[in-house]
Write a protein that holds these residues in place. Sequence first.
Motif, short mmCIF file in Angstrom:
data_model
loop_
_atom_site.label_atom_id
_atom_site.label_comp_id
_atom_site.label_asym_id
_atom_site.label_seq_id
_atom_site.Cartn_x
_atom_site.Cartn_y
_atom_site.Cartn_z
N UNK A 1 2.23 -28.59 -39.17
CA UNK A 1 1.50 -28.28 -37.94
C UNK A 1 0.23 -27.48 -38.18
N UNK A 2 0.30 -26.46 -39.02
CA UNK A 2 -0.90 -25.65 -39.26
C UNK A 2 -2.04 -26.50 -39.79
N UNK A 3 -1.71 -27.54 -40.54
CA UNK A 3 -2.73 -28.41 -41.12
C UNK A 3 -3.25 -29.43 -40.12
N UNK A 4 -2.34 -30.06 -39.36
CA UNK A 4 -2.79 -31.06 -38.38
C UNK A 4 -3.65 -30.42 -37.30
N UNK A 5 -3.36 -29.17 -36.97
CA UNK A 5 -4.18 -28.46 -35.99
C UNK A 5 -5.52 -28.04 -36.60
N UNK A 6 -5.49 -27.51 -37.80
CA UNK A 6 -6.73 -27.05 -38.44
C UNK A 6 -7.72 -28.19 -38.64
N UNK A 7 -7.21 -29.41 -38.89
CA UNK A 7 -8.08 -30.57 -39.07
C UNK A 7 -8.47 -31.22 -37.74
N UNK A 8 -7.91 -30.72 -36.64
CA UNK A 8 -8.25 -31.27 -35.33
C UNK A 8 -7.63 -32.61 -35.05
N UNK A 9 -6.50 -32.93 -35.67
CA UNK A 9 -5.90 -34.26 -35.52
C UNK A 9 -4.96 -34.34 -34.31
N UNK A 10 -4.17 -33.32 -34.09
CA UNK A 10 -3.20 -33.35 -32.99
C UNK A 10 -3.92 -33.34 -31.65
N UNK A 11 -3.40 -34.14 -30.70
CA UNK A 11 -4.04 -34.17 -29.38
C UNK A 11 -3.10 -33.71 -28.27
N UNK A 12 -1.90 -33.25 -28.60
CA UNK A 12 -0.98 -32.64 -27.65
C UNK A 12 0.10 -31.92 -28.45
N UNK A 13 0.70 -30.89 -27.86
CA UNK A 13 1.69 -30.11 -28.60
C UNK A 13 2.84 -29.70 -27.70
#
Length: 444
Positions: free
Chosen positions: A337-349
């Motif tokens: 999660x910390x990586x997918x968020x830092x790269x701006x990939x996730x669009x909902x959580x």
Amino acid sequence: MSIAELPVDKTDELKIVKDATCTFCGCVCDDMELTVQGNKITKAKNACVLGKSWFFNHHIEDRPEATIAGQPVPFEEAVEKAADILLAAIYPITYGLSDTTSEAQRVAIAITDWIGGTIDTTTSVCHGPSGMAFQGVGEVTCSLGEIKNRADFVLFWGCNPAEGHPRHFTRYSLMPKGQFLPNGRRDRTAVLIDVRKTKTARAMDYYLQLKPRSDFELAWALRGIAAGVEVDPDIEQITGIPLDMLEDLVSKMKEAKFGVIMFGMGLTMTRGKHINTEAVLALARDMNKYTRFAAKPLRGHGNVTGADNIVSWSTGYPFGVNLNRGYPRFNPGEFTTSDTLARGEADAALIIASDPMSNFSNPAREHLSKIPTVVLDPKLSETAKIATVAFTSATYGINTPGTVYRMDDVPIPLRPAFESPYRSDQTILTAIETRIREKQLAAL
């Protein structure tokens, strides 16, 4: 809807809850005797200082049961909005799970599977390297009960149980009298390997101060000594520990009838990470040529071990699992999660019982604040404050029953002290899952 409109038990009836479970840390001590006065715990027999803080500071907060964009709404409306957010996402993520019941964890995994998302737990930012190492070299394991009754040699590596797990010494690893250790502490040899002299060092027979970032070299030196391989005397310059001390340590390990290595984040989150843990696990495995030896991680959150277990037997992997192709894929760094968020990939959580806004990197927090989020938390955490949809949930263990896993993978039942006016995580997640399935089936 505020808490004042919810059914609250305001009686002052005094009751005693025996064999209650403390879910503050991974020891998950299940011998608490709680005195409850109405909706407040007044006494917590057998609890350590951390457990008492956990019980005595618990109170029912005056918060809405559910909010959308910070505004109170009926529960059903919040469930509808949460389902819409998760279904509309292309790359949804589910994160947290370490401070909730295993029953709720199962539902969270099911939701993530239905929406083709990524499931991750707080393990990815603490003992994630341990999970990777277990898959790489395996684990010689044991229960805390075996440690209590059999372990005459205990090595703590990169951890500080005296402050982080206060009852570990008295209940499991150092002080208790066991079936094969009738004299308790006098029958045990205790060693600490750490970069600094913590309070744990005061309880040890031997303390080896390690140079920072040299855990890997030390573990392999110990493996070499155990195997009879000549080790370069310059190992002292690398690790800070003289070769003769290492040879003496290995000799004591071989002389033990039952030894155990308990390791913490001082090993897993320094240079080398999972390679460090692999070396220590391999050391424990090697020692079984001479005696009985095991290795166990000292886990932090109350049910973080449960999260690992439930995600593992559901997907085959312990954390950072992507399900958007219809089958599980595991790749730390890509799906954590910390990586997918830092790269701006996730669009909902979907955030459950955790607070990434308080401890993730700045890029990760900035992106999390920009995407729609569904948050379940008993408290108004920093993550709950920025949530698109926020649910106030009951506190597991104190208010809700269920199952948690102790740090040695033993499941423990919860016996709550009193009811909460709020719903449990499991109830909230089940409602969201039901609505998601209804919408998916209606679209067919």
